[in-house]
Design a protein around this motif. Structure first.
Motif, PDB file in Angstrom:
ATOM      1  N   GLY A 131     -69.117   1.087  29.970  1.00  0.00           N
ATOM      2  CA  GLY A 131     -68.048   0.165  29.633  1.00  0.00           C
ATOM      3  C   GLY A 131     -68.550  -0.951  28.737  1.00  0.00           C
ATOM      4  N   LEU A 132     -67.683  -1.420  27.864  1.00  0.00           N
ATOM      5  CA  LEU A 132     -68.013  -2.510  26.946  1.00  0.00           C
ATOM      6  C   LEU A 132     -66.911  -3.553  27.033  1.00  0.00           C
ATOM      7  CD1 LEU A 132     -69.876  -3.576  24.646  1.00  0.00           C
ATOM      8  CD2 LEU A 132     -68.384  -2.356  23.052  1.00  0.00           C
ATOM      9  N   LEU A 303     -70.220 -14.076  35.336  1.00  0.00           N
ATOM     10  CA  LEU A 303     -70.365 -14.476  33.938  1.00  0.00           C
ATOM     11  C   LEU A 303     -69.531 -15.699  33.578  1.00  0.00           C
ATOM     12  CD1 LEU A 303     -70.317 -10.947  32.273  1.00  0.00           C
ATOM     13  CD2 LEU A 303     -72.287 -12.305  32.982  1.00  0.00           C
ATOM     14  N   GLY A 304     -69.000 -16.394  34.556  1.00  0.00           N
ATOM     15  CA  GLY A 304     -68.214 -17.582  34.257  1.00  0.00           C
ATOM     16  C   GLY A 304     -66.725 -17.288  34.221  1.00  0.00           C
ATOM     17  N   LEU A 305     -65.957 -18.245  33.673  1.00  0.00           N
ATOM     18  CA  LEU A 305     -64.499 -18.142  33.647  1.00  0.00           C
ATOM     19  C   LEU A 305     -64.024 -17.600  32.305  1.00  0.00           C
ATOM     20  CD1 LEU A 305     -63.586 -21.560  35.329  1.00  0.00           C
ATOM     21  CD2 LEU A 305     -63.869 -19.317  36.409  1.00  0.00           C
ATOM     22  N   ARG A 306     -62.972 -16.764  32.337  1.00  0.00           N
ATOM     23  CA  ARG A 306     -62.406 -16.182  31.128  1.00  0.00           C
ATOM     24  C   ARG A 306     -60.882 -16.172  31.234  1.00  0.00           C
ATOM     25  NH1 ARG A 306     -67.047 -16.658  30.229  1.00  0.00           N
ATOM     26  NH2 ARG A 306     -68.563 -15.121  29.463  1.00  0.00           N
ATOM     27  N   THR A 307     -60.228 -16.205  30.078  1.00  0.00           N
ATOM     28  CA  THR A 307     -58.777 -16.076  30.042  1.00  0.00           C
ATOM     29  C   THR A 307     -58.322 -14.782  29.375  1.00  0.00           C
ATOM     30  OG1 THR A 307     -58.689 -17.326  27.971  1.00  0.00           O
ATOM     31  CG2 THR A 307     -58.376 -18.575  30.024  1.00  0.00           C
ATOM     32  N   SER A 308     -59.193 -14.137  28.609  1.00  0.00           N
ATOM     33  CA  SER A 308     -58.803 -12.891  27.949  1.00  0.00           C
ATOM     34  C   SER A 308     -60.039 -12.054  27.640  1.00  0.00           C
ATOM     35  CB  SER A 308     -58.031 -13.179  26.660  1.00  0.00           C
ATOM     36  OG  SER A 308     -57.477 -11.991  26.132  1.00  0.00           O
ATOM     37  N   VAL A 309     -60.063 -10.836  28.184  1.00  0.00           N
ATOM     38  CA  VAL A 309     -61.206  -9.929  28.002  1.00  0.00           C
ATOM     39  C   VAL A 309     -60.687  -8.566  27.567  1.00  0.00           C
ATOM     40  CG1 VAL A 309     -63.276  -8.955  29.045  1.00  0.00           C
ATOM     41  CG2 VAL A 309     -62.365 -11.132  29.904  1.00  0.00           C
ATOM     42  N   THR A 310     -61.285  -8.005  26.534  1.00  0.00           N
ATOM     43  CA  THR A 310     -60.929  -6.677  26.053  1.00  0.00           C
ATOM     44  C   THR A 310     -62.005  -5.673  26.475  1.00  0.00           C
ATOM     45  OG1 THR A 310     -59.652  -7.485  24.172  1.00  0.00           O
ATOM     46  CG2 THR A 310     -60.522  -5.256  24.005  1.00  0.00           C
ATOM     47  N   PHE A 311     -61.567  -4.567  27.071  1.00  0.00           N
ATOM     48  CA  PHE A 311     -62.475  -3.546  27.597  1.00  0.00           C
ATOM     49  C   PHE A 311     -62.341  -2.253  26.802  1.00  0.00           C
ATOM     50  CE2 PHE A 311     -61.770  -6.416  31.113  1.00  0.00           C
ATOM     51  CZ  PHE A 311     -62.996  -6.495  31.741  1.00  0.00           C
ATOM     52  N   THR A 312     -63.484  -1.597  26.601  1.00  0.00           N
ATOM     53  CA  THR A 312     -63.516  -0.302  25.925  1.00  0.00           C
ATOM     54  C   THR A 312     -64.376   0.656  26.727  1.00  0.00           C
ATOM     55  OG1 THR A 312     -63.367  -1.411  23.769  1.00  0.00           O
ATOM     56  CG2 THR A 312     -64.046   0.902  23.778  1.00  0.00           C
ATOM     57  N   GLY A 313     -63.863   1.851  26.952  1.00  0.00           N
ATOM     58  CA  GLY A 313     -64.665   2.905  27.564  1.00  0.00           C
ATOM     59  C   GLY A 313     -65.346   3.716  26.481  1.00  0.00           C
ATOM     60  N   VAL A 314     -66.674   3.742  26.500  1.00  0.00           N
ATOM     61  CA  VAL A 314     -67.448   4.435  25.460  1.00  0.00           C
ATOM     62  C   VAL A 314     -68.129   5.650  26.083  1.00  0.00           C
ATOM     63  CG1 VAL A 314     -69.303   4.240  23.756  1.00  0.00           C
ATOM     64  CG2 VAL A 314     -67.863   2.245  24.287  1.00  0.00           C
ATOM     65  N   ARG A 315     -67.655   6.828  25.703  1.00  0.00           N
ATOM     66  CA  ARG A 315     -68.231   8.053  26.249  1.00  0.00           C
ATOM     67  C   ARG A 315     -69.556   8.387  25.570  1.00  0.00           C
ATOM     68  NH1 ARG A 315     -63.444  12.087  28.035  1.00  0.00           N
ATOM     69  NH2 ARG A 315     -61.756  10.577  28.251  1.00  0.00           N
TER      70      ARG A 315
END
Length: 322
Positions: A131-132, A303-315
């Motif tokens: 995951g990224l 990793l601290g506080l976040r309001t928006s995170v984008t995730f990518t599954g990398v095979r």
């Protein structure tokens, strides 16, 4: 073959004598350079150096999931390239060792070393997906750099628990399962939005999923272990597919009791289910937005506080010895 062994001297389940035995066992089979980490991020730096070298064919991480995560992020600092990058082997030395156990390795460091040596002799390896995550472009977190994770990430409640555990460990408390249970209770009692979540999951071509209190992202299964008991939030999650998500939209006392019981009795066939649970499988990309800053964890690292995170599954991101 030249190999690099990255040793975390603070690994909770291995003694200095045990680590010496493991080093000698590995050195008997390969040209080994063993380096003990000296600061937070050192394992990442060593992984980066190995990725950029011309003659390192294998990196062995001796430590817990945090050490493995750092090594992986170092190896992939230029992106995935399984055929070029050194292979990864993991000797479990932490309190939980989710990644190593998900690969099917023994949880005992000595037994795992034997299994790795057998796999090297037999040429046994697999290429796993990872995951990224990064700050979402256009959001206030846009400048947050990307980071790889091997088995899970979480925004909201579970990340808050991880943060509380880290605080206790910094105060000298041992990482025990009882410590985790206590912090789960404290996080629940202090959770301000447990009935009306602040998280929205967005993915291309689909309606958004709103009002989540917690979103747990899985790259494999199980999600974690309570002692030797595996816990499955997303039973279908696999190193061979994209990312899975379990979202919960309510954490009332009744909901916690229900989903907690389901987690404790979960299996490879059945995870948490119910009116306030959302399960998504094999996602290639999605974004989690929050109305308020919430804690984020990856591979058990706060990793601290976040309001928006984008995730990518990398095979097929990295070759692993198994």
């Amino acid at each position: 073959m030249r190999a690099l062994l990255v040793v975390n001297p603070a690994a909770t389940t291995t003694s200095a004598r045990t680590r010496d035995v493991l080093i000698h066992a590995l050195a008997s089979e390969m040209k080994l350079e063993a380096i003990t980490t000296e600061y937070r991020g050192h394992a990442r730096d060593l992984g980066r150096q190995a990725a950029d070298s011309d003659d390192v064919g294998l990196v062995v991480a001796l430590g817990g999931d945090g050490t493995v995560n750092e090594v992986v992020n170092g190896l992939l600092h230029r992106g995935p390239d399984p055929e070029r990058l050194p292979r990864l082997a993991v000797v479990p030395g932490g309190s939980t060792n989710v990644f190593a156990r998900a690969l099917g390795l023994p949880n005992d460091a000595v037994e795992a070393t034997g299994a790795i040596l057998d796999a090297l002799r037999d040429g046994s390896e697999r290429t796993v997906g990872l995951g990224l995550a990064c700050g979402t472009p256009g959001s206030e977190d846009a400048a947050v750099p990307e980071r790889w994770f091997t088995f899970n990430a979480g925004l909201g409640f579970d990340a808050g628990v991880v943060g509380r555990v880290e605080q206790q460990r910094e105060r000298g408390k041992k990482s025990t399962h009882a410590l985790y249970v206590r912090q789960v209770i404290r996080q629940f009692l202090g959770e301000p939005s447990r009935r009306h979540g602040a998280i929205t999951l967005e993915r291309p071509g689909e309606d958004p999923v709103a009002d989540l209190v917690v979103a747990i992202v899985s790259n494999t299964s199980p999600w974690t272990y309570l002692g030797n008991r595996p816990m499955y939030t997303s039973p279908k999650a696999s190193f061979d597919t994209g990312l899975d998500v379990l979202g919960l939209s309510r954490l009332s006392t009744a909901a916690v009791a229900r989903y907690g019981t389901q987690l404790l009795t979960s299996s490879p066939e059945r995870g948490p289910q119910g009116r306030h649970a959302v399960s998504l499988h094999d996602l290639s990309g999605f974004t989690l937005h929050s109305k308020v800053p919430l804690p984020l964890q990856m591979d058990g690292d706060h990793l601290g506080l976040r309001t928006s995170v984008t995730f990518t599954g990398v095979r097929r991101a990295l070759r692993v010895i198994v």
